[in-house]
Scaffold this motif. Structure first.
Motif, short mmCIF file in Angstrom:
data_model
loop_
_atom_site.label_atom_id
_atom_site.label_comp_id
_atom_site.label_asym_id
_atom_site.label_seq_id
_atom_site.Cartn_x
_atom_site.Cartn_y
_atom_site.Cartn_z
N MET A 1 0.84 -1.20 0.00
CA MET A 1 0.00 0.00 0.00
C MET A 1 0.87 1.24 0.00
O MET A 1 2.02 1.23 0.44
CB MET A 1 -0.92 0.01 1.21
N GLU A 2 0.28 2.32 -0.49
CA GLU A 2 0.90 3.64 -0.50
C GLU A 2 -0.18 4.67 -0.19
O GLU A 2 -1.23 4.69 -0.85
CB GLU A 2 1.54 3.93 -1.85
N ASN A 3 0.07 5.50 0.81
CA ASN A 3 -0.91 6.50 1.23
C ASN A 3 -0.22 7.84 1.46
O ASN A 3 0.94 7.88 1.88
CB ASN A 3 -1.60 6.07 2.53
N ARG A 4 -0.96 8.89 1.19
CA ARG A 4 -0.46 10.23 1.49
C ARG A 4 -1.61 11.04 2.07
O ARG A 4 -2.73 11.03 1.54
CB ARG A 4 0.07 10.92 0.23
N LEU A 5 -1.33 11.74 3.15
CA LEU A 5 -2.34 12.52 3.85
C LEU A 5 -1.84 13.93 4.07
O LEU A 5 -0.79 14.13 4.69
CB LEU A 5 -2.67 11.86 5.20
N GLN A 6 -2.57 14.91 3.54
CA GLN A 6 -2.25 16.32 3.76
C GLN A 6 -3.02 16.76 4.99
O GLN A 6 -4.22 17.07 4.93
CB GLN A 6 -2.63 17.16 2.54
N LEU A 7 -2.34 16.80 6.15
CA LEU A 7 -3.03 17.10 7.40
C LEU A 7 -3.48 18.56 7.45
O LEU A 7 -4.57 18.87 7.96
CB LEU A 7 -2.11 16.79 8.58
N ASN A 8 -2.64 19.46 6.94
CA ASN A 8 -2.99 20.88 6.83
C ASN A 8 -2.05 21.47 5.79
O ASN A 8 -1.17 20.77 5.27
CB ASN A 8 -2.88 21.59 8.19
N PRO A 9 -2.20 22.74 5.44
CA PRO A 9 -1.34 23.30 4.38
C PRO A 9 0.15 23.21 4.69
O PRO A 9 0.97 23.27 3.77
CB PRO A 9 -1.80 24.75 4.30
N GLN A 10 0.53 23.04 5.96
CA GLN A 10 1.94 23.03 6.32
C GLN A 10 2.51 21.62 6.52
O GLN A 10 3.74 21.44 6.54
CB GLN A 10 2.17 23.82 7.62
N LEU A 11 1.66 20.60 6.66
CA LEU A 11 2.15 19.28 7.05
C LEU A 11 1.50 18.18 6.22
O LEU A 11 0.27 18.11 6.13
CB LEU A 11 1.88 19.03 8.53
N ALA A 12 2.34 17.32 5.62
CA ALA A 12 1.87 16.16 4.86
C ALA A 12 2.63 14.93 5.34
O ALA A 12 3.82 14.99 5.65
CB ALA A 12 2.10 16.36 3.36
N VAL A 13 1.93 13.80 5.38
CA VAL A 13 2.51 12.54 5.84
C VAL A 13 2.31 11.49 4.75
O VAL A 13 1.22 11.38 4.16
CB VAL A 13 1.86 12.06 7.15
N SER A 14 3.37 10.71 4.47
CA SER A 14 3.30 9.64 3.47
C SER A 14 3.68 8.32 4.14
O SER A 14 4.58 8.27 4.98
CB SER A 14 4.26 9.92 2.31
N LEU A 15 2.98 7.27 3.73
CA LEU A 15 3.26 5.93 4.26
C LEU A 15 3.15 4.91 3.15
O LEU A 15 2.15 4.86 2.43
CB LEU A 15 2.28 5.57 5.37
N SER A 16 4.19 4.12 2.97
CA SER A 16 4.12 2.93 2.12
C SER A 16 4.54 1.74 2.96
O SER A 16 5.43 1.85 3.81
CB SER A 16 5.03 3.08 0.89
N ALA A 17 3.88 0.61 2.75
CA ALA A 17 4.17 -0.57 3.56
C ALA A 17 3.80 -1.81 2.77
O ALA A 17 2.98 -1.77 1.83
CB ALA A 17 3.38 -0.53 4.88
N SER A 18 4.42 -2.92 3.14
CA SER A 18 4.13 -4.18 2.45
C SER A 18 4.34 -5.35 3.40
O SER A 18 5.14 -5.28 4.35
CB SER A 18 5.01 -4.35 1.21
N TRP A 19 3.60 -6.40 3.13
CA TRP A 19 3.77 -7.69 3.80
C TRP A 19 3.89 -8.74 2.72
O TRP A 19 3.12 -8.74 1.75
CB TRP A 19 2.59 -7.98 4.71
#
Length: 695
Positions: free
Chosen positions: A546-564
């Motif tokens: 999976m690959e996800n990206r979340l823009q929490l607010n205009p100043q902060l973004a978080v990305s996560l990729s993971a696999s099993w």
């Protein structure tokens, strides 16, 4: 497996959050360059990861090695000065010594095949795409498990340029520059130059040097675009790589301190030229064609005993050297349907592919049977011809059935200095069938079945050892068969209209038939090894990524990729009698993850932090040596002032020893040649500063 429903729910939920359909055309989308048609990654079935120039800056990446850890279900091995062999979902080669191999995961740069040569210079990267799973319809025999497709920057309508310099520890320096412009409305050009240098991360205690594993690489790329007609665009692409790296990576003491008195080298000089044509003058189809030529000379060698004369009375002192020449000529001719050329309401693509590749090898080594220096010479000429096509049939406004097929023939002519002359040939086929449910332009659910393949070949090393008369059991390994991979995949992709949430999830099950594995025979436990490619009965690889990206607010973004990932060898017993049937496959970590955050402290000040982790994995299918589980912490602080940017960065901030290649055997005379796990390590803690000017 409770994770799968929750991930699917996130992706589907975000996709249904889209409401304003009339505004969708204004949203910026990531376009995949490697597909038949340039489509949004959210509208294309299959598991595809995309990295842009901004993603490269986030991790201060200077080479492909620095990027691969952020991809789910992607691994790599070195065994040379750079990581050169890529594994996707646990499938891929780990080295290439005597025998020429068909890569399971290929590398394309601007449409030119660099599989097995690696990548030097990514400062002019425009986009990097990693296709996961069989991609035979698009790419053929070099995409059994996936494909890495890199596109570099090209000509622009107005002057654009960037110059950057980097200074880092281990006496590391990088200087890069790109410039693009147009002479007029018809002619444009781009030029990119890059030089990298580093002492490397090894101390040679015997020679009292710290640069025996150095990096010294120059990369130049030039593009010239000419549009003589509104319906015709031509582009000339030229690449030049001069890699003059050292190779002194393995230590008898199993650390970063070596004792080699004859450290090796890893040199590659390659030139490539491609001519691309894009013709839209036909009423029924657009024609895309590329003719490319590449030549590469490489000199790869190492101190085989990893020590010096006089270290022990029972010592041996030899070197091993591989001089290779590779020439390839490829033609890819593709027709893509226009709206007027549809079959009913179905889009189609049809293509022709032809290639001729020659691989010449001269190996200089110590012959233990003759007790003298010796050489082995081989030549392989391979021709490939293929027909391929894809048909996309809309069933209604949301459902589409996509089918693809590729037929490919290869013919090999092999000869060597041991008197062997062998011809191999086979006809292989790959296919895909995908049922897509397009919720809207930014949300897709797909069910995919695909079949990939890779060519067989000749075990020249085994034949030459058998010809010596001592290892006659290797006669049964004269050649190896093609491998086939079947893949079933369920995927969900979704993003919010404002791109505040992006999610992609894929679950897959793969079956490997006539699985190609690397085998070694060491009958007397001495320094003589014979390597060969073997066919295990089968293999299974299944998991989720999976690959996800979340823009929490205009100043902060978080990305996560993971696999099993779960893998299993089929029926596989080595010539030495070791039974590895049912064991996990090599280079297949159970889990991987990459977590990154981008924080705009002010409009000018940006802080990036990333954490990547990987489970332990086996180094080979022929022994039980494993890597260590590890985490990589990186950070970057950058300040933007008009056209200038200054960045302070660190990679592997925790200073972990990361194994990128491993063997299990005895090589130390001081302990009577007791077997050990010997590892090559990736870079230790790095820190540096980068200044760039862009206009």
């Amino acid at each position: 497996m409770r994770l799968l429903p929750s991930l699917l729910a996130v992706a589907v939920g975000s996709s249904f959050a889209i409401q304003a359909n009339e505004a969708e055309s204004s949203v910026e989308r990531i376009t995949v360059q490697g597909d038949f048609r340039q489509q949004s990654v959210q509208q294309l079935s299959g598991s595809i990861a995309v990295v842009s120039e901004q993603d490269v800056k986030r991790t201060s990446a200077q080479h492909l090695d620095d990027l691969l850890n952020q991809f789910a279900n992607v691994n790599f091995t070195a065994g040379a000065s750079r990581g050169r062999y890529i594994q996707v979902r646990g499938i891929g080669e780990r080295s290439e010594f005597v025998d020429t191999i068909n890569p399971s995961v290929g590398i394309l740069i601007d449409g030119i095949e660099y599989s097995g040569l690696g990548i030097s210079g990514i400062s002019d990267l425009a986009q990097l795409e990693v296709f996961r799973g069989p991609e035979a319809t698009r790419f053929g025999a070099n995409a059994l498990a996936g494909m890495v497709n890199l596109t570099t920057k090209g000509p622009t309508a107005t002057p654009e340029g960037k110059f950057s310099t980097t200074l880092a520890n281990y006496d590391s320096r990088q200087l890069a520059g790109q410039f693009s412009n147009s002479l007029n409305e018809q002619v444009g050009y781009s030029l990119a130059l890059e030089q990298q240098y580093s002492d490397g991360f090894i101390d040679n205690a015997y020679l009292n040097r710290d640069d025996t594993n150095n990096i010294d690489e120059f990369t130049g790329r030039f593009k010239l675009r000419y549009q003589p007609l509104d319906t015709l665009a031509l582009q000339l692409i030229t690449h030049f790589v001069d890699q003059d790296n050292g190779y002194d990576a393995f230590s008898l003491d199993r650390n970063r301190t070596t004792l080699s008195d004859e450290p090796g080298q890893d040199q590659i000089r390659s030139k490539a030229v491609a001519l691309q044509a894009d013709y839209s003058g036909l009423p029924f189809a657009t024609v895309l064609a590329q003719l490319s030529w590449l030549t590469a000379d490489s000199d790869y060698g190492f101190d085989e005993d990893w020590s010096y004369a006089g270290i022990h009375p029972d010592e041996y002192s030899t070197t091993d050297r591989y001089l290779r020449n590779r020439d390839q000529l490829t033609l890819d001719y593709r027709f893509i349907s226009t709206p007027e050329g549809k079959l009913g309401n179905s889009d189609w693509a049809f293509g022709l592919y032809a290639a001729n590749k020659s691989f010449d090898l001269t190996r200089q080594f110590w012959n233990w049977d003759l007790w003298q220096a010796d050489s082995f010479v081989s030549a392989l000429n391979r021709t490939n011809a293929a027909l391929y096509g894809e048909l996309s049939i809309p069933l209604n406004t949301h459902w589409t059935l996509v089918s693809g097929l590729r037929l490919e023939r290869y013919d090999d002519e092999y000869s060597d200095s041991s008197g062997n002359a062998i011809e191999n040939h086979d006809t292989m086929w790959g296919a895909k069938l995908s049922l897509n449910y397009q919720v809207n332009q930014q949300a897709l659910v797909y069910l995919l079945a695909s079949r990939g393949y890779k060519a067989g070949g000749v075990n020249g090393d085994a034949l030459s050892k058998a010809a010596d008369g001592n290892l006659t059991e290797l006669l049964s390994k004269a050649s190896f068969k093609p491998e086939t991979l079947y893949n079933a995949e369920l995927g969900v992709k979704g993003s919010a209209l404002d791109q505040s949430i992006t999610a992609r999830v894929a679950a897959f099950y793969m079956w490997r038939d006539d699985m190609q594995v690397k085998g070694w025979l060491n009958p007397d436990s001495g320094p003589q090894f014979a390597g060969f490619i073997d066919n295990a009965g089968s293999g299974r690889n299944y998991g989720i990524e999976m690959e996800n990206r979340l823009q929490l607010n205009p100043q902060l973004a978080v990305s996560l990729s993971a696999s099993w990932l779960k893998t299993k060898l089929g029926n596989y017993i080595t010539l030495e009698g070791d039974d590895f049937s049912g064991r996990e496959q090599a280079q297949a970590p159970r889990f991987q993850y990459s977590l990154a955050a981008d924080w705009y402290i002010t409009d000018a000040l940006l802080f990036n932090i990333s954490l990547q982790g990987k489970d332990a994995f086996y180094y080979s299918d022929g022994h039980n040596a494993q890597s260590e589980r590890y985490e990589l912490l990186g950070a970057r602080l950058s300040y933007q002032l008009n056209n200038w940017e200054l960045a302070l960065w660190t990679r592997n901030a925790l200073d972990q020893d990361i194994g990128v290649r491993g063997f299990y055997f005895g090589n130390d005379p001081r302990d009577g040649y007791e077997p050990h796990v010997y590892e090559q390590f990736a870079e230790p803690r790095r820190f540096g500063v980068t200044a760039s000017y862009q206009f």
